[in-house]
Scaffold this active site. Structure first.
Site, PDB file in Angstrom:
ATOM      1  N   LYS A  22       0.844  -1.210   0.000  1.00 50.57           N
ATOM      2  CA  LYS A  22       0.000   0.000   0.000  1.00 50.57           C
ATOM      3  C   LYS A  22       0.877   1.258   0.000  1.00 50.57           C
ATOM      4  O   LYS A  22       0.710   2.144  -0.831  1.00 50.57           O
ATOM      5  CB  LYS A  22      -0.897  -0.012   1.247  1.00 50.57           C
ATOM      6  CG  LYS A  22      -1.466   1.342   1.634  1.00 50.57           C
ATOM      7  CD  LYS A  22      -2.330   1.263   2.866  1.00 50.57           C
ATOM      8  CE  LYS A  22      -1.611   1.329   4.192  1.00 50.57           C
ATOM      9  NZ  LYS A  22      -1.196   2.686   4.616  1.00 50.57           N
ATOM     10  N   ASN A  23       1.803   1.322   0.943  1.00 51.05           N
ATOM     11  CA  ASN A  23       2.574   2.560   1.095  1.00 51.05           C
ATOM     12  C   ASN A  23       3.528   2.814  -0.073  1.00 51.05           C
ATOM     13  O   ASN A  23       3.976   3.942  -0.279  1.00 51.05           O
ATOM     14  CB  ASN A  23       3.354   2.544   2.422  1.00 51.05           C
ATOM     15  CG  ASN A  23       2.425   2.710   3.604  1.00 51.05           C
ATOM     16  OD1 ASN A  23       1.242   2.997   3.444  1.00 51.05           O
ATOM     17  ND2 ASN A  23       2.954   2.514   4.805  1.00 51.05           N
ATOM     18  N   CYS A 118      -4.113  12.361  14.029  1.00 49.16           N
ATOM     19  CA  CYS A 118      -4.205  10.951  13.704  1.00 49.16           C
ATOM     20  C   CYS A 118      -4.457  10.205  15.004  1.00 49.16           C
ATOM     21  O   CYS A 118      -4.325  10.779  16.083  1.00 49.16           O
ATOM     22  CB  CYS A 118      -2.925  10.545  12.989  1.00 49.16           C
ATOM     23  SG  CYS A 118      -2.111   9.088  13.513  1.00 49.16           S
ATOM     24  N   ARG A 123       0.588  14.378  13.789  1.00 51.88           N
ATOM     25  CA  ARG A 123       1.521  13.987  12.728  1.00 51.88           C
ATOM     26  C   ARG A 123       1.663  15.197  11.824  1.00 51.88           C
ATOM     27  O   ARG A 123       0.913  15.366  10.870  1.00 51.88           O
ATOM     28  CB  ARG A 123       1.006  12.766  11.962  1.00 51.88           C
ATOM     29  CG  ARG A 123       1.162  11.487  12.768  1.00 51.88           C
ATOM     30  CD  ARG A 123       0.588  10.297  12.050  1.00 51.88           C
ATOM     31  NE  ARG A 123       1.330   9.910  10.868  1.00 51.88           N
ATOM     32  CZ  ARG A 123       0.908   8.997  10.003  1.00 51.88           C
ATOM     33  NH1 ARG A 123      -0.236   8.391  10.207  1.00 51.88           N
ATOM     34  NH2 ARG A 123       1.632   8.677   8.952  1.00 51.88           N
ATOM     35  N   ASP A 309       6.174   0.660  11.790  1.00 47.95           N
ATOM     36  CA  ASP A 309       4.937  -0.032  11.405  1.00 47.95           C
ATOM     37  C   ASP A 309       4.913  -1.498  11.842  1.00 47.95           C
ATOM     38  O   ASP A 309       3.913  -2.189  11.625  1.00 47.95           O
ATOM     39  CB  ASP A 309       4.723   0.063   9.882  1.00 47.95           C
ATOM     40  CG  ASP A 309       4.401   1.482   9.454  1.00 47.95           C
ATOM     41  OD1 ASP A 309       3.995   2.288  10.310  1.00 47.95           O
ATOM     42  OD2 ASP A 309       4.574   1.797   8.261  1.00 47.95           O
ATOM     43  N   ARG A 401      -7.801  -1.123   5.980  1.00 46.50           N
ATOM     44  CA  ARG A 401      -7.066  -0.054   5.296  1.00 46.50           C
ATOM     45  C   ARG A 401      -5.742  -0.570   4.752  1.00 46.50           C
ATOM     46  O   ARG A 401      -5.204  -0.004   3.808  1.00 46.50           O
ATOM     47  CB  ARG A 401      -6.748   1.093   6.265  1.00 46.50           C
ATOM     48  CG  ARG A 401      -7.960   1.813   6.761  1.00 46.50           C
ATOM     49  CD  ARG A 401      -7.532   2.971   7.599  1.00 46.50           C
ATOM     50  NE  ARG A 401      -6.649   3.850   6.830  1.00 46.50           N
ATOM     51  CZ  ARG A 401      -6.111   4.959   7.289  1.00 46.50           C
ATOM     52  NH1 ARG A 401      -6.364   5.342   8.524  1.00 46.50           N
ATOM     53  NH2 ARG A 401      -5.329   5.694   6.554  1.00 46.50           N
TER      54      ARG A 401
HETATM   55  N1  EPU Z   1       7.498  14.613  10.625  1.00 48.31           N
HETATM   56  C1  EPU Z   1       7.545  15.942  10.995  1.00 48.31           C
HETATM   57  N2  EPU Z   1       7.118  16.875  10.097  1.00 48.31           N
HETATM   58  C2  EPU Z   1       6.644  16.527   8.861  1.00 48.31           C
HETATM   59  C3  EPU Z   1       6.600  15.175   8.496  1.00 48.31           C
HETATM   60  C4  EPU Z   1       7.032  14.224   9.403  1.00 48.31           C
HETATM   61  O1  EPU Z   1       7.971  16.280  12.095  1.00 48.31           O
HETATM   62  O2  EPU Z   1       6.278  17.424   8.105  1.00 48.31           O
HETATM   63  C5  EPU Z   1       7.958  13.568  11.583  1.00 48.31           C
HETATM   64  C6  EPU Z   1       6.826  12.641  12.017  1.00 48.31           C
HETATM   65  O3  EPU Z   1       6.086  13.183  13.089  1.00 48.31           O
HETATM   66  C7  EPU Z   1       7.590  11.388  12.381  1.00 48.31           C
HETATM   67  C8  EPU Z   1       8.746  11.381  11.381  1.00 48.31           C
HETATM   68  O4  EPU Z   1       8.840  12.715  10.897  1.00 48.31           O
HETATM   69  O5  EPU Z   1       8.103  11.488  13.682  1.00 48.31           O
HETATM   70  C9  EPU Z   1       8.588  10.439  10.229  1.00 48.31           C
HETATM   71  O6  EPU Z   1       7.328  10.602   9.632  1.00 48.31           O
HETATM   72  P1  EPU Z   1       7.110  10.368   8.057  1.00 48.31           P
HETATM   73  O7  EPU Z   1       6.824  11.674   7.427  1.00 48.31           O
HETATM   74  O8  EPU Z   1       8.237   9.574   7.529  1.00 48.31           O
HETATM   75  O9  EPU Z   1       5.773   9.483   8.022  1.00 48.31           O
HETATM   76  P2  EPU Z   1       4.647   9.515   6.918  1.00 48.31           P
HETATM   77  O10 EPU Z   1       5.231   9.751   5.593  1.00 48.31           O
HETATM   78  O11 EPU Z   1       3.525  10.383   7.374  1.00 48.31           O
HETATM   79  C10 EPU Z   1       4.826   6.976   6.326  1.00 48.31           C
HETATM   80  C11 EPU Z   1       3.909   5.796   6.307  1.00 48.31           C
HETATM   81  C12 EPU Z   1       3.548   5.399   7.732  1.00 48.31           C
HETATM   82  C13 EPU Z   1       4.838   5.099   8.486  1.00 48.31           C
HETATM   83  C14 EPU Z   1       5.807   6.283   8.414  1.00 48.31           C
HETATM   84  C15 EPU Z   1       7.153   6.002   9.037  1.00 48.31           C
HETATM   85  C16 EPU Z   1       2.675   6.039   4.256  1.00 48.31           C
HETATM   86  C17 EPU Z   1       1.399   6.343   3.584  1.00 48.31           C
HETATM   87  N3  EPU Z   1       2.702   6.143   5.580  1.00 48.31           N
HETATM   88  O12 EPU Z   1       4.115   8.024   6.988  1.00 48.31           O
HETATM   89  O13 EPU Z   1       2.771   4.217   7.622  1.00 48.31           O
HETATM   90  O14 EPU Z   1       4.542   4.808   9.833  1.00 48.31           O
HETATM   91  O15 EPU Z   1       6.020   6.643   7.034  1.00 48.31           O
HETATM   92  O16 EPU Z   1       7.792   4.969   8.397  1.00 48.31           O
HETATM   93  O17 EPU Z   1       3.652   5.678   3.607  1.00 48.31           O
HETATM   94  C18 EPU Z   1       1.155   2.648   8.305  1.00 48.31           C
HETATM   95  O18 EPU Z   1       1.294   2.087   7.205  1.00 48.31           O
HETATM   96  O19 EPU Z   1       0.548   2.106   9.268  1.00 48.31           O
HETATM   97  C19 EPU Z   1       1.720   3.972   8.493  1.00 48.31           C
HETATM   98  C20 EPU Z   1       1.297   4.804   9.413  1.00 48.31           C
END
Ligand code: EPU
Length: 424
Positions: A22-23, A118, A123, A309, A401
């Site tokens: 998915k991701n 979330c 987030r 995850d 999901r």
């Molecule tokens: N962060 C910030 N500011 C931002 C963006 C992120 O401070 O603007 C912080 C977050 O709070 C976190 C860290 O950076 O502490 C990493 O977050 P990241 O942006 O990498 O997460 P994401 O892109 O929102 C994706 C996956 C998540 C997975 C995370 C970490 C997708 C759609 N989602 O989220 O997947 O946990 O990377 O690997 O790819 C799941 O599949 O259950 C899921 C939540």
């Protein structure tokens, strides 16, 4: 609302095919909007998040055909004219925020709802916005929406360092910059397999990206991208989840097929420490459960470190290990909503700050359990499968999901899981 009724205590024996990720699929779906012709993606899982994103994309005017029987998705961006992602859909799935980079990168303008909170806490998307600004975008917030504009139709480029590294921000910045005529550098970029796949596919579409798979991505903008036919990668989190399922009952012996062990990073070696017998081939992983699970403490890290995850699933497994362990989440500090539910089954666990302290092995006894998010929900299923007697896992829409066909895959290898409509 569906729930699962699970009778615990049966070992798992047999073969489980792994679905497409998915991701990894979501960023590629967004990237399809950057092209001038249709893109076909194979191995797209039939999941709620994919259906949601299909609808987000359709709102722009793009044509989306999901051939579900073949897990094949075709996105034709020819008629995109409505450059907006509305709150109603973005609030259902945060990755809809990828529309910001895709629409801005292709059309120089986007209006995308802010995702909001979330289930396990804030987030933020501040890095997405700071990065876009650093590359020359005008960003304004209005009534919960981000209005983004590239002043001369395309971004200026420049250099931006992510701190912390972020998968989502890296994806959005890539999408926003690959079609500008300037050079953009993303430092401390995410190198999760999902980002690497996106970079490789963008390259096939005609993009010029240096440093793929490293922490520095240099994007030399190009005029045009073409639609292509691609294969989505197997889901590494589903793979890890089933490996854990296979380790938790002492008589289990399962083989995961259609997977990619390389995408698991350090998880593979850490997993061996629990005492399992592991046979790893090009695209299969066989897990033979040990008589006794060893306690292994872990800390989540960005790739190739232990993935956040799989944090909840690991803690669940540790309730059945012979001794004490600690599981720390350094990515998301509050991702422990599953703990009180496992305690209700009989687990001995306590959360202090961003660490759960676990004392094993405790026998688990079936109970009614409430899912709160995707990975929490699957962890309750894992626990219920080894608990004595019957459990109910409520609100499995969280699970739908991100896990394709979960109950059928597990039932076929010996689990006793029934989906019922809780409203009847
Ligand atoms: N962060 C910030 N500011 C931002 C963006 C992120 O401070 O603007 C912080 C977050 O709070 C976190 C860290 O950076 O502490 C990493 O977050 P990241 O942006 O990498 O997460 P994401 O892109 O929102 C994706 C996956 C998540 C997975 C995370 C970490 C997708 C759609 N989602 O989220 O997947 O946990 O990377 O690997 O790819 C799941 O599949 O259950 C899921 C939540």
């Amino acid at each position: 609302m569906d729930k699962f009724i699970i009778k615990g205590g049966t070992p798992l024996k047999g073969t489980i095919p792994i679905s497409g990720s998915k991701n990894a699929a979501l960023p590629v779906m967004a990237a399809a909007l950057l092209a001038d012709s249709p893109t076909t993606i194979h191995a797209v899982p039939r999941l709620r998040d994919i259906y949601t994103f299909n609808n987000v994309i359709r709102i722009t005017g793009a044509r989306v055909d999901f051939h579900e029987d073949k897990n094949k998705l075709v996105i034709d961006p020819k008629h995109v004219s409505h450059l907006e992602a509305p709150y109603d859909l973005v609030r259902k799935m945060r990755a809809s925020f990828y529309m910001l980079g895709a629409l801005l990168g292709r059309f120089g303008h986007a209006k995308v709802s802010l995702p909001g909170g979330c289930a396990w806490g804030p987030r933020p998307v501040d890095l997405h916005l700071k990065g876009l600004k650093a590359f020359g975008a005008d960003i304004n917030l209005d009534e919960g929406y981000v209005l983004a504009d590239a002043p001369d139709g395309e971004l200026d480029g420049g250099t931006f360092e992510l701190d912390p590294s972020s998968v989502g921000a890296t994806v959005n910045l890539l999408l926003a910059t690959v079609r500008s005529s300037n050079t953009s550098v993303i430092k401390n970029a995410a190198k999760e397999p999902d980002v690497v796949q996106l970079c490789r596919i963008l390259t096939k579409m005609g993009a010029q990206i240096e440093g793929i798979g490293t922490r520095t991505l240099t994007i030399h903008g190009v005029d045009k991208l073409k639609g292509i036919e691609v294969q989505n990668s197997p889901d590494r989190i589903e793979t890890g989840t089933f490996m854990i399922a296979g380790a938790m009952h002492p008589e289990s012996n399962i083989t995961l097929t259609q997977t990619d062990p390389e995408d698991l990073g350090k998880f593979l070696d850490i997993f061996k420490e629990v005492g399992v017998e592991l046979e790893v081939n090009d695209d299969t992983i066989r897990v033979v459960a040990p008589d006794k699970l060893q306690p292994v403490s872990v800390k989540t890290q960005v790739y190739p470190g232990f993935p956040t995850d799989l944090q909840a699933q690991w803690s669940t497994m540790m309730t059945q290990a012979e001794g004490k362990s600690k599981v720390t989440d350094t990515i998301y500090f509050d991702r422990f909503s599953y703990v009180p539910e496992l305690v209700r089954l009989g687990a001995d666990m306590e959360v202090k700050k961003n660490t759960v302290h676990i004392k094993g092995k405790t026998p688990l006894k079936g109970a009614s359990l409430m899912s709160t998010d995707l990975r929490a929900s699957v962890s309750l299923v894992l626990a219920s499968m080894v608990a004595k007697g019957q459990s109910e896992v409520l609100r499995v829409y969280h699970l739908d999901r991100g896990y394709e066909n979960l109950e059928n895959k597990l039932t076929r290898v010996g689990a006793q899981i029934k989906r019922v409509d809780n409203d009847q």
